[in-house]
Design an enzyme around this catalytic site. Structure first.
Site, PDB file in Angstrom:
ATOM      1  N   SER A  21       0.799  -1.222   0.000  1.00 24.33           N
ATOM      2  CA  SER A  21       0.000   0.000   0.000  1.00 24.33           C
ATOM      3  C   SER A  21       0.835   1.277   0.000  1.00 24.33           C
ATOM      4  CB  SER A  21      -0.947   0.001   1.208  1.00 24.33           C
ATOM      5  OG  SER A  21      -2.023   0.869   0.993  1.00 24.33           O
ATOM      6  N   ASP A  61      -6.556   0.127   3.592  1.00 23.70           N
ATOM      7  CA  ASP A  61      -5.188   0.632   3.483  1.00 23.70           C
ATOM      8  C   ASP A  61      -5.013   1.922   4.268  1.00 23.70           C
ATOM      9  OD1 ASP A  61      -4.945  -1.494   1.785  1.00 23.70           O
ATOM     10  OD2 ASP A  61      -4.896  -0.301  -0.046  1.00 23.70           O
TER      11      ASP A  61
END
Length: 579
Positions: A219, A266
């Site tokens: 991420s 995320d």
């Protein structure tokens, strides 16, 4: 509640380092960044914004179905040093030779280097030489000369902020711009007049560095957007009063500017995480994050079994944006459509214009009442019981008479017919907002993965909570967690089909090298694996993987450490303020 806490603002680097973990020499990186900022811009930074990458320990591709996930922040992060620009600082500014002018980038700005424009940004990146310096300024849909004069209210009433982001060719600064949008929209309404007396965004210099590998499934994009959002909040004096939950929501909206339909995992992991813990993040009926201590991460007992997570990069780059129509966005559509069709086959009413999720279908099947703003919350025990039972009901989505080795997907025409909608209604509800491409849509396999993975998340959580009541982490505890990770990998590979040959190989090699469990992490189709490994075995584990995985054969020293490394859970996003 963790999401309601304020963003940490530190004035002591000791406070910063103590919260980040121990595997990385953070002090050197932060000091080098501050010195390089001063070398380039002629003054010290006012702030450094930090946002970590994240590893999802279990719970893949179920956040956008509104089921809970179990990520942790990693020590690797994005750092952005920044400072407001004064007249004296831009007077000596010299554009880089490879830097396009504002005139070249916009084709309509008269002044090629209007560093005095409200909110003008000079952004540089230390991560790689392929990332050149970029300059840009937010615009209100009018020429620069118009902006610098005294526009009338009529001129700007209907205008919106403009920051060019080409979704078809994402450059690194697109993620910086994405973070900027949230600050502009929240604190600098585009309908307000821009004059010499009215507030406007402050010009800023920023220098970016980072250790989260791009396209790795850790991420990096969300970390960049979170760090960018924090940097612009800090420079414009807007940090006070912003909670972690609000920052998550801003970052989610901001990342959509680059074309990613994110479920929020995320951003929440990057912002809300705490040291030595993972997060059980739930999205329904609202976003909530529960810190869960990880076994062996804080125990000092000599009798306990210590374990760490090892990240291994497959070196296959996974780009969610480039391949979204056949991968990420296609899976979003498949899970949404499967929810509608499953509901119909369970006798559950679904509105014609309702884009129901699998989590909502489960709640209705369990008898959850509809309340203002959505559906009442279902407690964990009832949810776990429902997930254990609904697996049998998913068989209603299996094409009649088809075995596991046969084609289990349906064509677009078949899917529309099963949905109970007309072709026009179906396209408007499910396809008008996203581009997807497939000959067969795997409704049965996707929903089977989502429900089984959601159950594994709760089981993983249960094991961690049970272990937290004891001062000793037993071997059997780690084996239980590892087994759940292995089951998750099997489901991701066979049912959700988000793995790839390299990830399948890496997870197999990890288990052979002694990992309790190993699975892909992130969107998949490349990127990284995460393996649970005894802390005493880390060096030998990495050595075995290096010998067995061909892409690692010629890597040594720092190059090897870049692609395979141990990490412990880190704290979430923060801002350091220079005094």
């Amino acid at each position: 509640m963790a999401a309601s806490l304020p963003i940490p603002i530190y004035t002591s680097l000791d406070e910063v380092y103590s919260s980040l973990g121990t595997a990385t020499n953070h002090a050197v990186r932060w000091n080098d960044l501050a010195e390089e900022f001063e070398n380039r811009f002629g003054r010290k930074p006012a702030f450094i914004a930090r946002a970590p990458g994240r590893v999802n320990l279990i719970g893949e591709h179920i956040d956008y179905a509104l089921f809970g996930v179990f990520p942790a922040a990693v020590e690797r992060d994005i750092l952005i040093a920044c400072a407001p620009r004064s007249a004296s600082s831009y007077a000596s500014y010299t554009p880089a030779s490879n830097e396009p002018s504002m005139e070249q980038e916009r084709g309509r700005v008269a002044d090629p280097e209007p560093l005095h424009l409200p909110g003008f940004v000079v952004a540089e990146n230390l991560r790689h030489e392929k990332y050149p310096r970029k300059t840009f300024a937010p615009m209100r849909g009018m020429s620069t000369s118009k902006l610098l004069d005294e526009p009338t209210e009529e001129d700007v009433r209907a205008e919106e902020w403009m920051l060019d982001i080409d979704k078809g060719r994402l450059a690194w600064e697109s993620y910086v711009k994405a973070g900027y949008y949230g600050v502009l929209n929240r604190f600098f309404p585009p309908t307000s007049l821009v004059t010499t007396t009215n507030p406007h965004p402050i010009p800023v210099d920023m220098l970016v560095t980072g250790t989260v590998p791009a396209g790795s499934g850790l991420s990096s994009s969300a970390a960049m957007v979170v760090a960018s959002t924090l940097a612009f909040l800090a420079v414009n004096g807007k940090l006070q009063g912003i909670s972690k939950g609000e920052l998550v929501e801003m970052a989610m909206e901001n990342e959509q500017r680059v074309g990613v339909n994110s479920g929020g995992m995320d951003q929440a992991a990057s912002v809300i995480s705490t040291t030595n813990s993972a997060l059980h993040i739930t999205f329904f009926p609202k976003l909530a994050a529960e810190p869960i201590p990880l076994p062996g991460s804080v125990s000092s007992s000599a009798a306990s079994s210590h374990a760490v997570f090892i990240i291994a990069n497959s070196l296959v780059v996974s780009d969610k944006v480039v391949h979204s129509k056949t991968r990420y966005n296609l899976r979003v559509v498949e899970t949404l459509v499967s929810a509608r069709i499953l509901a119909l086959r369970l006798g559950i009413s679904v509105g014609k214009n309702e884009k129901v999720t699998l989590r909502e279908v489960l709640g209705r099947w369990l008898g959850a009442k509809e309340v203002k703003g959505g559906q009442e919350e279902v407690d964990v025990e009832k949810l776990r019981d429902g997930l254990e039972r609904i697996g049998e009901e998913v068989e209603k989505l299996r094409p009649e008479g088809k075995g596991d080795e046969e084609e289990l997907g349906v064509t677009l025409g078949e899917m529309i017919q099963m949905s109970g909608l007309s072709e026009e209604e179906f396209n408007e509800l499910y396809l008008s907002w996203v581009n997807v491409e497939a000959t067969h849509f795997q409704l049965y396999k996707r929903s089977k993965h989502v429900f089984s993975e959601a159950l594994r998340v709760l089981q993983f959580r249960d094991v961690c909570l049970r272990s937290a009541t004891s001062s000793i982490t037993t071997q059997s505890t780690l084996e239980e967690l590892g087994a759940l990770m292995n089951e998750s990998q099997e489901s991701c590979s066979k049912l959700f089909e988000c793995s790839c040959p390299e990830l399948d190989e890496l997870t197999r090699l990890a288990r052979e090298a002694g990992a309790y469990g190993s699975r892909l992490t992130g969107a998949g189709w490349g990127g990284c694996t995460v393996s649970l490994v005894a802390e005493s075995d880390v060096d030998s584990f990495i050595s075995k993987i290096k010998k067995a995985y061909a892409p690692y054969h010629n890597l040594e020293g720092e190059a090897l450490h870049e692609v395979i490394f141990a990490t412990k859970p880190s704290s979430g996003a923060c801002v350091y303020k220079f005094e």
